[in-house]
Design an enzyme around this catalytic site. Structure first.
Site, PDB file in Angstrom:
ATOM      1  N   THR A   1      -5.957  10.702  -6.987  1.00 42.43           N
ATOM      2  CA  THR A   1      -5.692  10.576  -5.560  1.00 42.43           C
ATOM      3  C   THR A   1      -5.313  11.931  -4.972  1.00 42.43           C
ATOM      4  O   THR A   1      -5.727  12.276  -3.862  1.00 42.43           O
ATOM      5  CB  THR A   1      -4.554   9.566  -5.312  1.00 42.43           C
ATOM      6  OG1 THR A   1      -4.875   8.367  -6.012  1.00 42.43           O
ATOM      7  CG2 THR A   1      -4.406   9.247  -3.835  1.00 42.43           C
TER       8      THR A   1
ATOM      9  N   GLU B   1       0.826  -1.211   0.000  1.00 43.90           N
ATOM     10  CA  GLU B   1       0.000   0.000   0.000  1.00 43.90           C
ATOM     11  C   GLU B   1       0.856   1.255   0.000  1.00 43.90           C
ATOM     12  O   GLU B   1       0.509   2.255  -0.631  1.00 43.90           O
ATOM     13  CB  GLU B   1      -0.917   0.008   1.231  1.00 43.90           C
ATOM     14  CG  GLU B   1      -1.964  -1.090   1.265  1.00 43.90           C
ATOM     15  CD  GLU B   1      -2.980  -0.932   0.160  1.00 43.90           C
ATOM     16  OE1 GLU B   1      -2.623  -1.204  -1.007  1.00 43.90           O
ATOM     17  OE2 GLU B   1      -4.127  -0.567   0.455  1.00 43.90           O
TER      18      GLU B   1
END
Lengths: 306, 306
Positions: B181, B128
């Protein structure tokens, strides 16, 4: 039934990460009250022992809570209330909430329970409004329902009873100092960082989870308050020392009860809670500050007839 | 066992009031992966079908997660990974998390489980970190553990598995739009009001409570996000309409999946989840926006061999 004698329990609001949403009910700390039906309509405070509080119905939290309840009923009679205060006003363990909750719980019993217990919360909240200016529920809800109460929402009011692990005990120490409500409010900040909020949310989730699963370790890991305790601790002399000593001694966690000055600790088992009480007491003894100390199982049921 | 074929599930992070602390695991949406032991040490991505992603180990989330795990082991061999991506990157349902979690789960199986599943979370978090810059756990934890995962704390890492009511279904719609994002981050505010934080904490407590007690009404009442959704919703065309229509149709609640653009709804029962899927689809059809739609039971177990 024309008369009932009851135990109206003290409560701990906030419970660290549960600031403004969580409260718990004590079992061996609380007031006694006698409530009886009278021909006279309305609410009469006929006796108030142990504290210097107003007898006038509309100036007394028990009176105001009772009146809020009677407004929803069409009765041809009223109630007389005797209050034997054992919880000190301003101690931070729900003194006003005990009187407000006790009154409406007792009246409901005398009337054969026209209301579910949860429905009594809004009436008792009117007493809180008189006492502090805010109709908060995090003391009256656990006083009525017992155990841990989560105030999920105020608008609409939504109270969730959370289960209580059977070996959970509270130790509460009340240092004999005055913390003005205005001070404990003015230190709060209206804005907080998103980061702190997320830490608090994680801990509250952990605490609720630990209460459902009786996971004392998880309860312990979750008992932190990122937001309010660091600000209010400075108002309570010896707070950090008492808290650290309680935890060092074996308490699961400790924090400010309500807006203080009482400090609570939670422990697994009565023996540990009493050991923690000794440590907390010694800390205030060393600081030359007088105190009251209580050890209590978490009261799973709230108000009760005695 | 030298080779294993697995299902690596998609996940929904944030879950309304659970922003940054809660994630859930899907059952019928996910990637397939084949992991086999090789004489060559380290991790080799030998095949990647369905997405245009780097094969180079240190640039691939599966590679990075696998390497983080191997660092803790002293092996004289390595692993080869084939990834059959079905979750689209950037959809907001844990595409990178599925690859990271799937890799470490599969290696753990091939090695005879040297690690408890929860211990795999930090390895997967390294994937991640490569994907988003932040080693967040709210997708990889539910992908590994199944059900709902609460990230109580990052420091130290403390993941709590929360039970899943048996009739809980998710509907997820992925509108074919790109939300950067950087945009979904830049709309967040670093400071929030104490009041909003308290509302969020109350709802998170209600949601956790509802999951423990299978109280679908309480789950429904708690599925609100005061803090992030109002800011991020503007980045997703049709969000408010899709959400409102899902709830009108009978969903328990709806919100942004991860940082979007996918929108999730939770429902009681498969039939309702499919009805909700139809409504959500029609809303995007009317807006002339292409979409993928999924209906899935909550996956109580996470990654699995197939």
């Amino acid at each position: 039934m024309n008369e009932i004698k009851i135990f109206a329990p003290a409560t701990i609001a906030n419970v660290s990460c549960g600031f403004d949403v969580l409260g718990l009910c004590l079992d061996t700390v609380g007031d006694e009250m006698v409530i009886r039906k009278t021909n006279k309509k309305g609410i009469t405070i006929s006796k108030l022992v142990g504290q210097d509080l107003p007898l006038e119905t509309k100036k007394n939290v028990a009176g105001v809570a009772g009146l809020a309840m009677l407004e929803k009923l069409n009765l041809d009679h009223g109630f007389e209330i005797e209050i034997y205060k054992k919880i000190k006003a301003g101690s931070g363990i729900g003194s006003s909430a005990a009187s407000s909750a006790g009154t409406v719980w007792a009246i409901n019993e005398l009337l054969g329970k026209p209301f579910a217990t949860k429905e009594l919360v809004p009436f008792a909240m009117q007493g809180e409004k008189l006492a502090s200016g805010t109709a908060h529920a995090d003391n009256v809800a656990p006083a009525l329902l017992g155990g841990f109460s989560l105030v999920r929402s105020y608008d609409p009011l939504d109270i969730i009873k959370i289960p209580t692990p059977s070996e959970l005990y509270a130790t509460v120490i009340h240092p004999q100092i005055e913390v003005k409500t205005s001070d404990s409010r003015s230190v709060l900040k209206q804005n907080i960082t998103l980061k702190k909020s997320i830490i608090q949310i994680g801990n509250l989730g952990g605490l609720i989870s630990g209460l459902y699963t009786s996971d004392y370790d998880l309860i312990s890991r979750s008992l932190h308050d990122e937001i309010v305790e660091p600000l209010r601790a400075i108002l309570i002399p010896g707070f950090n020392e008492v808290k650290q000593n309680a935890i060092k001694c074996g308490a699961l966690g400790a924090g400010i009860s309500g807006s203080g000055p009482s400090i609570f600790a939670l422990s697994k088992g009565k023996e540990m809670a009493e050991k923690v009480a000794k440590t907390m007491s010694e800390t205030y003894k060393n600081l030359n500050i007088d105190y009251d100390i209580h050890v209590s199982k978490i009261n799973a049921n709230g108000c009760r007839a005695i």
